[in-house]
Design an enzyme around this catalytic site. Structure first.
Site, PDB file in Angstrom:
ATOM      1  CD  GLU A 130      -2.691   1.346   2.475  1.00 31.18           C
ATOM      2  OE1 GLU A 130      -2.983   2.488   2.877  1.00 31.18           O
ATOM      3  OE2 GLU A 130      -3.062   0.302   3.064  1.00 31.18           O
ATOM      4  CB  THR A 168      -5.834   2.381   5.004  1.00 31.96           C
ATOM      5  OG1 THR A 168      -5.498   1.089   4.481  1.00 31.96           O
ATOM      6  CG2 THR A 168      -5.880   3.410   3.884  1.00 31.96           C
ATOM      7  CB  SER A 227      -0.296  -3.908   8.106  1.00 32.32           C
ATOM      8  OG  SER A 227       0.002  -2.829   8.964  1.00 32.32           O
TER       9      SER A 227
END
Length: 328
Positions: A130, A168, A227
Site C-alpha cells: 500500500e 490505512t 499489517s
C-alpha cells in the site's frame, strides 16, 4: 471474575468491505473470463484466501511482467502505483482494479497535495504494497515515516508546506503519536482532509481494546503479512491482555497458552474469512472454553460496488450489487 472458562469474541472483526470487494472481484473474473486470471501480489494479506483462489484458477505474481501479454490481471486491494498501471498497459493486459476505495482516496490526496507542491510525510511501513502504491503517485514529494521515532529526525524542505498522510491499516494510537511528534517539530503541518486510517482498522482496534481489559489471553486470527492483524496483537497487549498471539489456523494454538487462563479474547484481521474464526472457537470449546460472549463496539454497513470492469454479468446485464463484509 467467577473463574469460569469463557471466550470474549470481539465485534466487528474479520472481512471489511474493501477486502470482500477484492476477493469477489477475483472470483467473478474467473467466472467471466475463465482460468487463469492473474493477480499482482496477494489480493489480500491472508494465506487461506490466497490458497482458495489459487484452487479456483488464480495465479499470483509479483510483477505484471510475469503475466502473459493480453491476459487478465487483477490489482490487489492494497493499490498500485501509476508505474504498475502503465507497465500493464504496455503489455496489453486487461487490468481489473480491485484497490480498496479507501486506499484510492489516499492516492488522490497524494496527487492533489503534490500538485500544490506540498511535501508529503507518508506514515507507514516502507516496503508494504500500500505504501509503495501511494508513494508511487508522487515519488518526488513523498517521504516515508516508519515510526514515531523517525518523526524526530525526518527533514523537510519547507516547514510551511508539509502534510501528513498514512497507510490505512496502522495502529491508530501509534499513528497519532507520530503525528504529534511531527507537529511538535513542524507546527504548520497540515492534516489530510479526512482520516486515512480505515474505518475497519479503527473499529477492530476499538473492539479488541475493550476485550483486552478482561482477557488473560487474546488470539488474533490473521496472517503474518497482514499489517492490521499484527497491529491487533500489539493493541491487545497495550490495553491489558496478559498475552496475545496471532494464528492463521486453529491448529496453531498451543496448549501452554491456555494454562491458567480463564478468559480468552478472540478477534480477526480485516482480511480474514469468518470460517477461520469459527474453527478457533471450536478448538477453544474442545479445550473447555465453551461459553462465548460477543463484545460489540460498532455496527458496520459500508458497502462498495464491484470494480467497473466487472459490473456487467456474463449475460450482459449490469451487476451493480454493493458488497459489504460478508461472513465467508
Amino acid at each position: 471474575m467467577d473463574g469460569r472458562k469463557r471466550v470474549l469474541l470481539a465485534a466487528p472483526r474479520g472481512y471489511c468491505a474493501g477486502v470482500d470487494r477484492a476477493v469477489v472481484a477475483v472470483e467473478k473474473a474467473l467466472q467471466r473470463f475463465g482460468a487463469p486470471v492473474y493477480v499482482r501480489k496477494q489480493i489480500v494479506h491472508n494465506i487461506h484466501v490466497v490458497t482458495e483462489l489459487e484452487a479456483q484458477g488464480a495465479i499470483f505474481v509479483d510483477e505484471v511482467d510475469e503475466v502473459p501479454e493480453g491476459a487478465h490481471v487483477v490489482f490487489s486491494a492494497h493499490g498500485v502505483s501509476p508505474a504498475v498501471v502503465n507497465a500493464a498497459a504496455d503489455r496489453g493486459l486487461h487490468a481489473i482494479d480491485a484497490t480498496c476505495p479507501l486506499v484510492t482516496k489516499v492516492h488522490r490526496e497524494a496527487v492533489r497535495f503534490a500538485r500544490d507542491d506540498y511535501e508529503i510525510l507518508l506514515i507507514g511501513h516502507d516496503g508494504h504494497e500500500e505504501v509503495e502504491g501511494t508513494a508511487g503517485e508522487a515519488p518526488e514529494h513523498v517521504t516515508i515515516v516508519n515510526s514515531p521515532d523517525e518523526a524526530d529526525t525526518v527533514e523537510v524542505r519547507d516547514p510551511s508546506k508539509v502534510v501528513w498522510l498514512s497507510q490505512t491499516t496502522l495502529s491508530v494510537d501509534e499513528t497519532m503519536e507520530t503525528v504529534n511528534r511531527l507537529r511538535a517539530r513542524f507546527p504548520e503541518l497540515h492534516d489530510p482532509p479526512s482520516d486515512d486510517i480505515c474505518y475497519a482498522t479503527q473499529n477492530r482496534q476499538v473492539a479488541i481494546k475493550k476485550v483486552a481489559k478482561e482477557a488473560d489471553l487474546v488470539i488474533v486470527v490473521g496472517s503474518a503479512n497482514s499489517s492490521n492483524s499484527v497491529r491487533l496483537v500489539e493493541v491487545a497487549l497495550e490495553y491489558g491482555a496478559r498475552a496475545a498471539f496471532r494464528v492463521d489456523y486453529a491448529d496453531e494454538i498451543r496448549q501452554e497458552w491456555l494454562d491458567g487462563v480463564a478468559t480468552v479474547g478472540v478477534t480477526s484481521g480485516a482480511s480474514v474469512p469468518e470460517v477461520l474464526v469459527r474453527e478457533v472457537l471450536d478448538a477453544l470449546a474442545e479445550a473447555g472454553y465453551g461459553d462465548v460472549d460477543e463484545v460489540r463496539t460498532a455496527e458496520e454497513d459500508l458497502m462498495f460496488s464491484l470494480p467497473k470492469e466487472l459490473r456487467q454479468d456474463v449475460s450482459g446485464q449490469r451487476d451493480d450489487r454493493a458488497l459489504g463484509g460478508r461472513l465467508r
